[in-house]
Design a protein around this motif. Structure first.
Motif, PDB file in Angstrom:
ATOM      1  N   ASP A  93       0.749  -1.099   0.110  1.00 49.80           N
ATOM      2  CA  ASP A  93      -0.047  -0.037   0.006  1.00 49.80           C
ATOM      3  C   ASP A  93       0.950   1.141  -0.085  1.00 49.80           C
ATOM      4  OD1 ASP A  93      -2.116   1.935   0.248  1.00 49.80           O
ATOM      5  OD2 ASP A  93      -2.088   1.540   2.502  1.00 49.80           O
ATOM      6  N   GLY A 149      -1.590  -1.592  -4.288  1.00 53.04           N
ATOM      7  CA  GLY A 149      -2.407  -0.231  -4.454  1.00 53.04           C
ATOM      8  C   GLY A 149      -1.443   1.001  -4.307  1.00 53.04           C
ATOM      9  N   VAL A 165      -3.560  -1.678  -8.664  1.00 50.29           N
ATOM     10  CA  VAL A 165      -4.693  -0.552  -8.851  1.00 50.29           C
ATOM     11  C   VAL A 165      -4.317   0.633  -8.059  1.00 50.29           C
ATOM     12  CG1 VAL A 165      -6.498  -2.170  -9.164  1.00 50.29           C
ATOM     13  CG2 VAL A 165      -5.729  -1.776  -6.710  1.00 50.29           C
ATOM     14  N   ASN A 166      -5.038   1.586  -8.072  1.00 52.39           N
ATOM     15  CA  ASN A 166      -4.985   2.953  -7.135  1.00 52.39           C
ATOM     16  C   ASN A 166      -5.348   2.469  -5.847  1.00 52.39           C
ATOM     17  OD1 ASN A 166      -6.985   4.824  -5.918  1.00 52.39           O
ATOM     18  ND2 ASN A 166      -5.479   5.689  -6.708  1.00 52.39           N
ATOM     19  N   ASP A 167      -4.798   3.173  -4.952  1.00 54.50           N
ATOM     20  CA  ASP A 167      -4.731   2.742  -3.295  1.00 54.50           C
ATOM     21  C   ASP A 167      -6.226   2.790  -2.787  1.00 54.50           C
ATOM     22  OD1 ASP A 167      -4.622   5.598  -3.546  1.00 54.50           O
ATOM     23  OD2 ASP A 167      -3.257   5.835  -1.913  1.00 54.50           O
ATOM     24  N   ALA A 183      -7.742  -0.189  -4.224  1.00 50.65           N
ATOM     25  CA  ALA A 183      -7.460  -1.151  -3.399  1.00 50.65           C
ATOM     26  C   ALA A 183      -8.481  -1.272  -2.024  1.00 50.65           C
ATOM     27  CB  ALA A 183      -6.100  -1.403  -2.879  1.00 50.65           C
ATOM     28  N   PRO A 210      -6.399  -1.830   2.435  1.00 53.76           N
ATOM     29  CA  PRO A 210      -5.802  -1.835   1.048  1.00 53.76           C
ATOM     30  C   PRO A 210      -4.932  -2.979   0.642  1.00 53.76           C
ATOM     31  CG  PRO A 210      -5.547   0.280   2.645  1.00 53.76           C
ATOM     32  CD  PRO A 210      -6.425  -0.818   3.365  1.00 53.76           C
ATOM     33  N   ALA A 249      -5.354  -5.181  -2.597  1.00 52.68           N
ATOM     34  CA  ALA A 249      -4.310  -5.400  -3.367  1.00 52.68           C
ATOM     35  C   ALA A 249      -4.363  -7.006  -3.656  1.00 52.68           C
ATOM     36  CB  ALA A 249      -3.003  -4.710  -2.788  1.00 52.68           C
TER      37      ALA A 249
END
Ligand SMILES: [Zn+2]
Length: 323
Positions: free
Chosen positions: A8, A71, A111-113, A116, A297, A301
């Motif tokens: 993260d 993430g 992916v974006n945090d 996530a 997150p 993830a």
């Protein structure tokens, strides 16, 4: 049961851990957390170099890892950061998934945090069992993610879900982290925004506050003005959320983040604003507190990694992909 190295990456710290997903729906196990400072000011190249070294180091701790899930702060598409704020200089353009695949020899889901976080809550937290989940995180900023049938809806430009940047009149004239002052909800409803609103509304005799936590503490101590600011801020966010559910019609809204932990005053005002703004059929959509806290997150993830690797990868041929 597969175990993933999960990451993260935020503006202040990079958290890592091993997440084991239970194939039959049990609670994921999160182990061996290790965190390093992002040291964002050193810039994207330096962060990526230290991130890859950390990941290479961590995969040596465990045999039989199924892959890597990350993430990351910033707008993510195809394993690359396609946009990031000044919070992390030169993060835009970094090919993070490539670097992690090369460093670890494993398949990478990225992916974006905030996405996530939403994936975690949707699959294993407050949203489990529902088909369409709007996840919103209210902390230093405000982020969101729409998860439909287990996968994030990312939109045409990978920007979908940026719920902090929808319009609300209370934010008019207050500079948003995205650069506009036309009236976004984030600069008056995030933790930072709570402090900004307090400082805007206070009279000259009242000392300024430094952060949202100060406002929460003042309200908890019986300060009526701080309580009024929290109620105004949360009500505005509820109204914005009502607009969002009228547009998206999810089964549930999962609300997480430090500000969402500030108590009944905040939640009551959020729900009141939501009820006034939502339409008759969307008013009944539950607003649920997140269940996974800071683990969300990392768990999300792992879900991202499982989705990418399950769909594309073979252990001998690491895949590099994002969803
Ligand atoms: Zn904005």
């Amino acid at each position: 049961m597969p175990t993933y190295l999960t990451i993260d990456l935020g503006g202040t710290k990079i958290a890592t851990g091993f997440v084991t997903l239970d194939d039959v729906g049990g609670t994921p196990v999160v182990e061996d957390l290790r965190t390093i400072p992002t040291e964002a000011a050193r810039g994207g190249d330096d962060i990526l170099r230290r991130l890859a070294a950390l990941a290479a180091d961590r995969v040596r701790e465990r045999d039989g890892l199924a892959g890597v899930g990350i993430g990351s702060a910033g707008v993510v598409a195809d394993g690359t950061i396609i946009a990031a704020t000044d919070l992390i200089p030169r993060w835009t353009g970094q090919r993070v998934a490539d670097a992690l695949a090369e460093a670890t020899g494993l398949g990478v889901g990225m992916v974006n945090d905030v996405v996530a976080h939403g994936l975690g809550e949707a699959h294993h937290g407050a949203g489990r069992g529902h088909a369409c989940i709007l996840s919103i995180g209210v902390g230093t900023g405000i982020g969101g993610a729409l998860i439909e049938d287990g996968h994030p809806v990312t939109g045409a430009h990978a920007v979908a879900g940026h719920i902090g940047h929808i319009a609300h009149g209370l934010g008019r004239g207050v500079r948003c982290s995205c650069g506009t002052d036309c009236g976004h909800i984030e600069p008056v409803a995030s933790g930072t925004g709570l402090a900004a609103l307090y400082n805007l509304m206070k009279d000259d005799a009242t000392p300024a506050v430094a952060g949202g936590k100060d406002v929460s503490e003042l309200a908890a101590g019986g300060d009526a003005f701080a309580a009024e600011v929290i109620a105004r801020s949360a009500r505005a966010l509820g109204e914005a959320l009502g607009g969002a559910v009228n547009l998206l019609d999810p089964d549930v809204v999962v609300v997480s983040g430090s500000v969402a932990e500030s108590g009944a005053l905040w939640w009551d005002a959020l729900r009141a604003g939501f009820a006034d703004s939502a339409m008759a059929l969307t008013r009944a959509i539950p607003l649920l507190p997140g269940e996974l806290g800071g683990a969300a997150p990392l768990i999300g993830a792992a879900v991202a990694a499982a989705q990418v690797i399950g769909e594309h990868a073979c252990p001998q041929h690491p895949s590099i992909a994002s969803i």
